[in-house]
Design a protein around this motif. Structure first.
Motif, PDB file in Angstrom:
ATOM      1  N   UNK A 166       1.622 -10.865   0.073  1.00 30.30           N
ATOM      2  CA  UNK A 166       1.733 -12.285  -0.207  1.00 30.30           C
ATOM      3  C   UNK A 166       2.603 -12.579  -1.419  1.00 30.30           C
ATOM      4  N   UNK A 167       2.925 -13.861  -1.591  1.00 27.48           N
ATOM      5  CA  UNK A 167       3.829 -14.262  -2.670  1.00 27.48           C
ATOM      6  C   UNK A 167       3.231 -14.040  -4.053  1.00 27.48           C
ATOM      7  N   UNK A 168       1.917 -14.136  -4.164  1.00 29.99           N
ATOM      8  CA  UNK A 168       1.287 -13.998  -5.488  1.00 29.99           C
ATOM      9  C   UNK A 168       1.487 -12.602  -6.065  1.00 29.99           C
ATOM     10  N   UNK A 169       1.556 -11.583  -5.200  1.00 31.16           N
ATOM     11  CA  UNK A 169       1.664 -10.206  -5.687  1.00 31.16           C
ATOM     12  C   UNK A 169       2.997  -9.557  -5.314  1.00 31.16           C
ATOM     13  N   UNK A 170       3.922 -10.351  -4.791  1.00 29.69           N
ATOM     14  CA  UNK A 170       5.159  -9.790  -4.249  1.00 29.69           C
ATOM     15  C   UNK A 170       6.005  -9.107  -5.318  1.00 29.69           C
ATOM     16  N   UNK A 171       6.268  -9.799  -6.412  1.00 30.18           N
ATOM     17  CA  UNK A 171       7.141  -9.257  -7.452  1.00 30.18           C
ATOM     18  C   UNK A 171       6.556  -7.978  -8.049  1.00 30.18           C
ATOM     19  N   UNK A 172       5.253  -7.997  -8.309  1.00 36.41           N
ATOM     20  CA  UNK A 172       4.640  -6.821  -8.911  1.00 36.41           C
ATOM     21  C   UNK A 172       4.702  -5.613  -7.986  1.00 36.41           C
ATOM     22  N   UNK A 173       4.348  -5.816  -6.720  1.00 42.66           N
ATOM     23  CA  UNK A 173       4.349  -4.697  -5.786  1.00 42.66           C
ATOM     24  C   UNK A 173       5.768  -4.218  -5.487  1.00 42.66           C
ATOM     25  N   UNK A 174       6.708  -5.148  -5.359  1.00 44.42           N
ATOM     26  CA  UNK A 174       8.094  -4.766  -5.100  1.00 44.42           C
ATOM     27  C   UNK A 174       8.653  -3.957  -6.271  1.00 44.42           C
ATOM     28  N   UNK A 175       8.338  -4.364  -7.494  1.00 43.64           N
ATOM     29  CA  UNK A 175       8.802  -3.637  -8.679  1.00 43.64           C
ATOM     30  C   UNK A 175       8.221  -2.234  -8.718  1.00 43.64           C
ATOM     31  N   UNK A 176       6.949  -2.113  -8.361  1.00 42.24           N
ATOM     32  CA  UNK A 176       6.319  -0.790  -8.337  1.00 42.24           C
ATOM     33  C   UNK A 176       6.996   0.110  -7.299  1.00 42.24           C
ATOM     34  N   UNK A 177       7.242  -0.435  -6.105  1.00 43.43           N
ATOM     35  CA  UNK A 177       7.835   0.360  -5.035  1.00 43.43           C
ATOM     36  C   UNK A 177       9.270   0.783  -5.366  1.00 43.43           C
ATOM     37  N   UNK A 178      10.036  -0.099  -6.004  1.00 49.46           N
ATOM     38  CA  UNK A 178      11.400   0.258  -6.364  1.00 49.46           C
ATOM     39  C   UNK A 178      11.425   1.272  -7.500  1.00 49.46           C
ATOM     40  N   UNK A 179      10.422   1.208  -8.377  1.00 44.18           N
ATOM     41  CA  UNK A 179      10.303   2.235  -9.418  1.00 44.18           C
ATOM     42  C   UNK A 179      10.010   3.587  -8.785  1.00 44.18           C
ATOM     43  N   UNK A 180       9.120   3.586  -7.800  1.00 45.33           N
ATOM     44  CA  UNK A 180       8.810   4.825  -7.071  1.00 45.33           C
ATOM     45  C   UNK A 180      10.057   5.347  -6.364  1.00 45.33           C
ATOM     46  N   UNK A 181      10.838   4.446  -5.759  1.00 42.33           N
ATOM     47  CA  UNK A 181      12.070   4.855  -5.079  1.00 42.33           C
ATOM     48  C   UNK A 181      13.067   5.450  -6.064  1.00 42.33           C
ATOM     49  N   UNK A 182      13.117   4.899  -7.267  1.00 45.01           N
ATOM     50  CA  UNK A 182      14.008   5.445  -8.298  1.00 45.01           C
ATOM     51  C   UNK A 182      13.599   6.868  -8.664  1.00 45.01           C
TER      52      UNK A 182
END
Length: 285
Positions: A166-182
């Motif tokens: 959902x939109x409420x947690x989108x930025x936080x979860x997306x940032x975590x996943x992209x950090x993991x991808x890095x």
């Protein structure tokens, strides 16, 4: 009776939280492998193309040869396009395909599962292909599948994050996943760098007929970006099967694991959606 009902509801909510956490870890692992391997291949394309370049493509001579069937110069920019072109194309096609498919459909699930699978097949081809042929199609296949998988997963990660959290947690979860991808990119890049340094070390070059002087010559040529028909400007290894082989095979195995995890991830998402239907919360996929 009321106490037992309250206990059952609490248990259901616990099951929902567990399924959500498990699904998050599975998605993180898929992103770690797919974006990590794909991006590392793109960042390392120069040395990959330098190591696996050949004058023949699908059996015909095209590159830098007096007797070429169709003559055009071999260029590192050509190989850069092999990665970046499919990457950009996949981003648009994958997004449109996701929108065109029904929510929760098999088609959407296949988009996610097939992305690490395609990347793994490309890595396997680059790892095993040079043992079977010196054709440049091996290099083209590896770079293009890596680019496609990277572009596709770059779109799928924000899509899944938005729909699942959902939109409420989108930025936080997306940032975590992209950090993991890095972190995945650093892991794969380091793996290929170690393999490359071992394969091209002076001691290894001596066993393949190269010496320290040849190594220094390649270093100068690579800086000046000079290539000639002898292949000296293309990594001093003229399609040696050992170049990056270990790294590619290991990464192919990683992608196979990510494919299995992606399959399991949607089963976890289904468990979460069933829990939501029973009144436990949100679980769209």
């Amino acid at each position: 009776g009321a106490d037992l009902e309250a206990l059952a509801v609490a248990s259901e909510r616990g099951e929902g939280v567990t399924a959500s956490s498990r699904r998050s870890m599975e998605l993180a692992l898929v992103a770690f492998v797919t974006l990590g391997v794909g991006t590392a291949v793109g960042n390392n394309y120069y040395f990959i193309s330098a190591s696996l370049h050949s004058e023949k493509l699908f059996g015909f001579t095209f590159f830098d040869s007096d007797d070429a069937t169709i003559q055009f110069p071999a260029s590192y920019m050509t190989y850069a396009w092999c990665f970046l072109g499919p990457k950009m194309l996949a981003a648009g096609i994958t997004g449109c395909a996701w929108d065109a498919a029904a929510p929760g459909s098999q088609r959407r699930q296949d988009l996610v599962r097939n992305t690490p699978l395609l990347l793994g097949l490309g890595q396997f081809v680059m790892g095993i292909g040079p043992l079977l042929t010196s054709d440049n199609a091996v290099l083209y296949c590896g770079l293009m599948t890596a680019g496609w998988a990277t572009g596709s997963m770059s779109v799928l990660v924000p899509i899944l994050t938005l729909e699942w959290y959902g939109r409420d947690h989108w930025i936080r979860m997306f940032s975590v996943l992209m950090t993991v991808a890095t972190l995945g990119m650093f892991t794969s890049y380091g793996l290929m760098q170690i393999d490359w340094e071992y394969s091209h070390a002076a001691s290894a070059n001596t066993t393949r007929g190269y010496d320290d002087e040849a190594w220094e010559q390649w270093s100068e040529l690579s800086v000046d970006d000079v290539a000639d028909n002898s292949g000296d400007g293309w990594g001093m290894c003229a399609h040696q099967a050992s170049c990056f082989r270990a790294a590619f095979i290991i990464q192919a195995a990683m992608c196979a694991g990510a494919t299995l995890v992606a399959h399991k991830m949607f089963r976890t998402a289904h468990e979460k959606s069933v829990f939501a239907y029973r009144g436990g919360g949100s679980g769209s996929y």
